[in-house]
Each structure stands twice: as C-alpha cells, then as structure tokens.
Design an enzyme around this catalytic site. Structure first.
Site, PDB file in Angstrom:
ATOM      1  N   ASP A 261      -1.999  14.645  57.623  1.00  0.00           N
ATOM      2  CA  ASP A 261      -1.648  14.767  58.665  1.00  0.00           C
ATOM      3  C   ASP A 261      -1.642  13.719  59.711  1.00  0.00           C
ATOM      4  O   ASP A 261      -1.945  14.658  60.332  1.00  0.00           O
ATOM      5  CB  ASP A 261      -0.547  15.884  58.435  1.00  0.00           C
ATOM      6  CG  ASP A 261       0.847  15.467  59.283  1.00  0.00           C
ATOM      7  OD1 ASP A 261       0.699  13.885  60.724  1.00  0.00           O
ATOM      8  OD2 ASP A 261       1.768  16.213  59.834  1.00  0.00           O
TER       9      ASP A 261
ATOM     10  N   SER B 276       0.933  20.175  67.608  1.00  0.00           N
ATOM     11  CA  SER B 276       0.729  19.133  66.481  1.00  0.00           C
ATOM     12  C   SER B 276      -0.755  18.625  67.429  1.00  0.00           C
ATOM     13  O   SER B 276       0.302  17.837  68.859  1.00  0.00           O
ATOM     14  CB  SER B 276       2.087  18.796  66.326  1.00  0.00           C
ATOM     15  OG  SER B 276       2.265  19.620  65.331  1.00  0.00           O
TER      16      SER B 276
ATOM     17  N   HIS C 242       2.458  12.462  62.017  1.00  0.00           N
ATOM     18  CA  HIS C 242       4.127  12.760  62.646  1.00  0.00           C
ATOM     19  C   HIS C 242       3.571  12.693  63.835  1.00  0.00           C
ATOM     20  O   HIS C 242       4.985  12.751  65.132  1.00  0.00           O
ATOM     21  CB  HIS C 242       4.465  14.348  61.653  1.00  0.00           C
ATOM     22  CG  HIS C 242       3.545  15.392  62.584  1.00  0.00           C
ATOM     23  ND1 HIS C 242       3.282  16.159  62.177  1.00  0.00           N
ATOM     24  CD2 HIS C 242       4.882  15.966  63.377  1.00  0.00           C
ATOM     25  CE1 HIS C 242       3.292  17.354  63.140  1.00  0.00           C
ATOM     26  NE2 HIS C 242       3.962  17.246  64.209  1.00  0.00           N
TER      27      HIS C 242
HETATM   28  N1  ARG Z   1       6.201  21.723  60.956  1.00  0.00           N
HETATM   29  C1  ARG Z   1       5.688  20.698  61.849  1.00  0.00           C
HETATM   30  C2  ARG Z   1       6.020  20.608  63.208  1.00  0.00           C
HETATM   31  O1  ARG Z   1       6.366  21.032  63.116  1.00  0.00           O
HETATM   32  C3  ARG Z   1       4.868  19.104  61.150  1.00  0.00           C
HETATM   33  C4  ARG Z   1       6.183  18.429  60.948  1.00  0.00           C
HETATM   34  C5  ARG Z   1       6.528  17.260  61.081  1.00  0.00           C
HETATM   35  N2  ARG Z   1       6.668  16.724  59.477  1.00  0.00           N
HETATM   36  C6  ARG Z   1       7.935  16.461  58.719  1.00  0.00           C
HETATM   37  N3  ARG Z   1       7.754  16.858  57.275  1.00  0.00           N
HETATM   38  N4  ARG Z   1       9.070  16.347  59.684  1.00  0.00           N
HETATM   39  O2  ARG Z   1       5.939  19.379  63.931  1.00  0.00           O
HETATM   40  N1  ASP Z   2       3.992  20.869  64.048  1.00  0.00           N
HETATM   41  C1  ASP Z   2       4.508  21.253  65.790  1.00  0.00           C
HETATM   42  C2  ASP Z   2       3.822  20.308  66.234  1.00  0.00           C
HETATM   43  O1  ASP Z   2       5.201  19.265  66.075  1.00  0.00           O
HETATM   44  C3  ASP Z   2       3.095  22.538  64.977  1.00  0.00           C
HETATM   45  C4  ASP Z   2       3.717  23.684  65.047  1.00  0.00           C
HETATM   46  O2  ASP Z   2       5.464  24.545  65.414  1.00  0.00           O
HETATM   47  O3  ASP Z   2       3.712  24.533  64.739  1.00  0.00           O
HETATM   48  O4  ASP Z   2       3.715  20.339  67.146  1.00  0.00           O
END
Ligand code: ARG
Ligand code: ASP
Length: 695
Positions: free
Chosen positions: A219, A627, A83
């Site tokens: 990921d 991330s 991502h």
């Molecule tokens: N929640 C994670 C972070 O804040 C992963 C985001 C990417 N994945 C998604 N399905 N949007 O960035």
């Molecule tokens: N998914 C998040 C990021 O893209 C990480 C988090 O918020 O825990 O940095």
C-alpha cells in the site's frame, strides 16, 4: 530466584511501556523518552522534535489533510499509501491510461503529474499557549461566553506570532479544552504524482483483507513536493523546482524482527479515549449497528455492479473503498470492545474514580459527572442515530440525494442573499461535474432503493425516471438563468421535490435537537477530563487525536486474536502467491511479480531467510490519519509505512488494549523491491539514502 525477580520486573516494564498513547512531539522529554529507551530506542527527544536544528519532524507532512507522508530524498520525494494517493491516481486514470490497473511510474521529473487541490503541510514549531488562550475565562461564564473569549484570545495571540510570511498558524484544543497548543505550519501546494504500483499490488486483498492480518498489501505511492526558486511553498507552476527538505528519512535495508523498537510519526485524526462506559455502550449497541446496516445495503449494489463492468469498477473504485472502509472498521470495533471487555473495564475505572472522590472528599465537586453522563446519553441516543442515518443516506451513500442536498443549500443561499447567485452557481456546477465524472444512475438507483428505507418509509424510486440530475447536461441546465427561473425549475424536479421536505426536517428539527443534546455532553466531557487529571493524576494520560502531529511507539510484535490462534509479526511474498486467484478483482497478482517470485530476483531486499517481506505488525497506537505515516527504527531510519490496524484492535480509538491492538505496516524493503525490481524505476532508488544500521 533473583533471576526470576529480574525477569518479572522486566515484564512489568515491558507491559507498562506498551500501553498505547499518541504523544505531542514537543513534550517527549522525561516519561516518553524513558519509555522509548526501555523499548529499545536510541533516539533522544531532540532527535525527534527540535526547533533550532533539523529533526525527524521536518520530514513528516500532513498529506491532503487526511493522511500522513514523509520525505525520503533530498529532492523532495515523498512516500505515502496507495490508498492515500488513490483519488489522485484515479483522477489521472482512464480506460486508455488505466494507472489504477497498470500502475504509473514517471520516467523523469517532466512526467510527474500535478494534482490540483492536493497539499502537504509541515509543522515548523509547537507552543503551549494555554495561559494566553484561557486568560480571563471564568467558571461562572456560559459555555458560549467561554468559547467566544477563547477564540478572541487565540486570534489575538496568533496575530503576534513571529513567523515567515509564507507560514500559517493554528491553535488546537487538547484534553477536551483543558490545554491549547499553537502550531506554526508550512503548506506546499505543488505536489506531483511520481509513482504508484498497480492496484493488484497497492490494494492487494482489497476489502476482504482490509483491516485484517495476515496482510499482503503493497500500500504505497510516491509523490514529489515542488517549491519556488527560493525553496518556499508556491502554487503549481512549470517553473517550480523539487523541494530541498530540512530533513529526509534514510531507509534501512536491515529490516525488522520481533521485539524491535518502532516509532510511528504522523497525524491521527480523531480518537475518544476518555469516554464514560455509557458512551461506549451507546456506540456499540446503537450507533455502529445502524451505520453498518446502511453501508452494507449500499455496498451490496455497488459491489455487484463493479464486478460486472470495468467502466463502473473505475468510476466507483474510490467511493466504494471509502464506504467499505468504515463499514468494516465499525464491525471490528464492536468485536474488539466485546473481546477486550472495554465496557466492564471502563466501569471498573469509574468505580475507582468514585472511590478516590469519596476518599478525598471531592464528591460534591465531581460526584455528579458520571450519573449526569448516564442521564444525558439516554436522552441523546435516539437523535444521535437519527442524525447519523440521515448523513449516511444523504451525504455518504446515495448520490442523487447528495445532489439534492447541495441544491437545498444552493436554494437557501440564494434566497437569503440574491447577490450570492453567481458564486453559488459556480459552486453547484463544480459539484455536479465532480459527481458526474464518476456517476452511473443505475448503480445509484439501486443504492437509493436499498438505503432510503433506513431514513424514511416513503421510498419512491420512480424519481429516477423523471429527474434532471441523473445526466450532467440536464442537471447543469437546472442552474441556468435568473434565480427565479432556477428556483422554479429545481422545485419542479422530481428528485428535489422528494428530498426537500426530508432535508428541511433535518435542518429544522433533527440537527437542532442533536446540538441541544450534544452540547451538555461536550461540556461534561471537558469537566470529566479535568476531574480525571486532578483526581487520578498518576494514570497515563495522552490527549485524544485531533489531526495534529503525534508520536506513538512500540515494538514489532505478533498477536493472538482468539484461543489457539496466533499471528507472526511478519508476512512474506509467499503469502501473496498463496492468495493468488487469477483474474480476481481482489487477489490477482501481476505476471511480472509472479516471475520475480519464481526467479527469486530479490536484489538486496530479501530478509535473512531469503524471502521478501511484505507487511509487519507493531504495538503502535495509531488511528485514521496515520495512514502513510513512517515507521522509524531505533536510530531514526525508515523501516515501514503504516497503513492499517488489525480488525479486533480498531476499538483502539476508544479503548487501547495492548494485547490485541496492532498497527499494520508495509515493510520498506517491499516498497523498494517493487520500485526497483518490479517497476525498474532505479532512478528513484538512486535518490534515496539506503543504510545498514544493524551491520
Ligand atoms: N483500513 C485502512 C484505513 O482505514 C485502509 C483503507 C484503504 N483500503 C481499502 N481496501 N479500502 O484507512
Ligand atoms: N487506514 C487508516 C488511515 O487511512 C489507518 C488506521 O485507521 O489505522 O489512516
């Protein structure tokens, strides 16, 4: 009895060592080093950060300013999340070459794909410069006077810093402006895409699984840093060569088990761990609910169109992910604040603060802080929500309004400075091209109809039938010719005519009121931080995340979000197969992966139980920006790749609760398994150094 006592003591240490915190890598000696040892670490503070010798920090890069990445080979191979590399992968994708759908693996270095604008930045060294920066700053000065002296001091200091000519410096404020650190940095700008699994692996589970456990997402994506012939940062050039790093992370093949030490090293973006209770109340009762509602309204339209068309799926993939991500996080944040009783506990903490103030006769100095917060937040709440609603509508969800917003800035710019015309034209032209690369006016009109009511009761979707902005050709024509011609044309366009008074109001009223009400809160927060450090010096303070390099540590551990529900720390490929829904946009599984599962062709990557691990949980205190951060074992080897947190724990940005806050990592053995067995990219595995620290 003796034994019992010992156990109890052990428990207390365990818990106290797991209270979260994001620590400055140059200051780990002492308390942090001790805590890490208690948790099982064999690393010294110097193994992690050293100025003279190479250390772990030399392998950790800030990826594009928003994510973290790490070097995993002597040839500058870099690992980050799928991502995090998503927009690069997307930008190389088309219907014919759908790297999002099918994955991408460069067979050799010549096939690696350059990415304009992408950079990776490393920290060369960190210095406490508080005394220099605050020199001459007096309590009697206004906030503005203080800030301008701080800036002046900082700039003067940076001019004197000894560094190489390709290196940069920056100074950042910590503890709300009570401490300052200087960072010497090195930024590489030739970063090429090396590999990415298909979305059905790299984003498996998509939004349904985002922010939750059990998780089964691979990921990850791979890039490579290129440098000039002297191994220094350089712009993209065919003559550049793979970067030889000061350090790269060996990868452990021995995996993790519950209780293992973990260290996450990266660039968390922003946290707010020292808010007064009244601010957390405002966040959950006013701020989050309105943002959640707007994004939900936008997603309803976007999701439906993405499911119905492949073309729209590709065009809106990146945008949709961005909108959905924070939307879901905010919902989890509210739940977590409720569940952990964050507000009640913060109030109890405040009562303790007041009590000590009283005991020490410091009430006259700091006694006004908390009541003042109450008063200021009451006054601030409405305009905070109003400003944010505008941003959500005009800068996040609706692209026609985004184009109108840019046009407004263009108009102001050109009106105030006729000389600026040529530059302003280039800038808006590039912007329009960028939007239109992935634009569909039917989708956008639906979004408009759904989100605009959150900002205004005047919602006229017929502007879409008349405006020039919905097609790139006609949009670009708006900006041809002299400034008089352009200004006349845009001011006759239906979308701009609709949006302009709202944007004007935003600038001339909302924003001014916001700044006026926010700035005393910022100043008070700084005062509060100072008071806390002084009045309750034995609490455990770490500076809020501010996009700088931090260390957080903990252990591999499952959790229990609700009564009678508990999660194991590790998930397996079996779970991918359990979730498999043929043809589904979130839960499809590639045939090849299903075959590998059937044949159990796992190579050296299986766990001791013979299964392929996919993700695992830890008690590391991470945030957005972490991330792509490496998860490092007790010996300094890579074992995981951080990418998310559990839903109930996303309130860790304002309140860390060791009971329910968990970060989610991809097991490195899954990454290797996919590269090797799924993609057959064994030449990449050959570059890495695989180790067995447990054997
Ligand atoms: N929640 C994670 C972070 O804040 C992963 C985001 C990417 N994945 C998604 N399905 N949007 O960035
Ligand atoms: N998914 C998040 C990021 O893209 C990480 C988090 O918020 O825990 O940095």
């Amino acid at each position: 009895m003796k034994r019992f006592k010992f156990l109890l003591l052990f428990l207390v240490i365990q818990v106290s060592a797991q209270q979260g915190g994001m620590w400055i890598p140059s200051l780990l000696e002492g308390m942090n080093e001790e805590e890490m040892k208690t948790l099982g670490s064999k690393l010294s503070a110097k193994d992690i950060y050293d100025v003279n010798e190479s250390s772990l920090k030399d392998a950790i890069g800030h990826f594009g300013g928003g994510c973290t990445s790490e070097i995993i080979s002597p040839k500058g191979l870099v690992l980050t999340n799928h991502h995090c590399g998503f927009s690069q992968i997307q930008s190389h994708s088309s219907l014919e070459n759908d790297y999002l759908k099918n994955g991408f693996w460069a067979e050799n270095m010549k096939d690696e794909l350059p990415n304009k604008g992408l950079y990776i930045e490393f920290i060369v060294r960190i210095e406490d410069v508080t005394n220099h920066v605050l020199s001459g700053v007096l309590d009697t000065m206004t906030e503005k006077e203080k800030q301008s002296l701080i800036d002046k001091n900082g700039n003067a200091y940076q001019k004197e810093v000894v560094k190489e000519k390709w290196q940069d410096t920056k100074i950042k404020s910590f503890y709300k402006g009570n401490q300052y650190f200087l960072f010497v940095t090195e930024r590489f700008e030739d970063i090429r895409l090396v590999g990415a699994p298909p979305t059905s692996i790299g984003k498996f589970g998509s939004d349904t699984d985002n922010w939750v456990f059990p998780r089964h997402t691979g990921d990850f994506s791979l890039f490579r840093i290129y440098a000039n012939k002297n191994n220094q940062p350089a712009e993209y050039s065919e003559d550049n060569v793979p970067y030889t790093p000061k350090h790269y992370l060996p990868i452990s093949l021995d995996g993790v088990s519950e209780g293992d030490f973990t260290l996450v090293f990266g660039f968390p973006g922003t946290t707010d761990e020292y808010l007064p209770a009244v601010a957390i109340e405002h966040l959950t009762k006013n701020f989050n609910p309105s943002n959640i509602a707007i994004r939900e309204a936008a997603l309803k339209v976007i999701d439906a169109h993405m499911k119905a068309s492949d073309d729209i799926r590709i065009k809106y993939a990146s945008k949709q992910a961005r909108i959905a991500n924070a939307w879901k996080k905010w919902i989890g944040q509210d739940l977590g604040i409720e569940k952990s009783e964050a507000i009640v506990k913060r109030k109890a903490f405040e009562a303790k603060f007041l009590q000590v103030l009283k005991e020490e006769g410091q009430e006259s100095k700091y006694g006004n802080i908390l009541p003042e917060f109450e008063r200021l937040y009451k006054d601030f709440a409405e305009v905070d929500v109003k400003r944010r609603n505008f941003i959500e509508v005009f800068l996040v969800t609706n692209e026609l309004m985004m184009m109108a917003f840019r046009t407004y800035q263009f108009e102001q710019n050109v009106k105030n400075d006729p000389e600026a015309l040529d530059k302003a034209k280039v800038s808006i032209t590039n912007y329009l091209k960028k939007i239109h690369k992935n634009y569909d006016s039917t989708v956008d009109k639906g979004v408009f109809e759904n989100v605009m009511p959150f900002h205004s009761s005047y919602v006229d979707a017929s502007i879409y039938d008349k405006t020039a902005y919905t097609s790139l050709d006609t949009a670009l024509k708006l900006f041809e010719g002299s400034s008089e011609e352009i200004l006349k044309r845009i001011n006759e366009d239906s979308a701009y005519v609709f949006a302009k008074p709202m944007i004007e109001e935003f600038y001339t009223s909302t924003l001014l009121e916001y700044d006026q009400k926010k700035s005393p809160i910022t100043a008070l927060q700084k005062e509060y931080m100072k008071a806390l450090l002084e009045v309750l010096p034995n609490e455990r303070y770490f500076p809020d995340a501010n996009n700088t390099l931090r260390v957080t540590y903990g252990q591999v551990r499952g959790y229990s979000p609700r009564d009678a529900v508990s999660y194991n720390a590790v998930s397996y490929l079996d779970g991918v197969i359990e979730k498999y829904i043929p043809g589904d946009y979130e839960f499809d599984v590639p045939q090849r992966l299903r075959d590998l599962y059937k044949s159990k062709d796992y190579g050296p990557y299986a766990d001791v139980n013979g299964k392929i691990p996919v993700c695992f949980l830890g008690t590391n205190h991470t945030s957005g920006g972490n991330s792509g951060s490496p998860t490092i074992d007790a010996h300094g080897n890579l074992i995981g790749l951080n990418f998310d947190r559990v839903w109930e724990g996303t309130m860790s940005d304002v309140y860390y609760d060791p009971e329910i806050c968990r970060n989610i990592m991809v097991d490195l053995r899954y990454v290797l398994f996919i590269i090797d067995k799924y993609a057959g990219a064994t030449h990449l595995i050959d570059e890495m150094s695989l180790v067995h620290p447990k054997k």
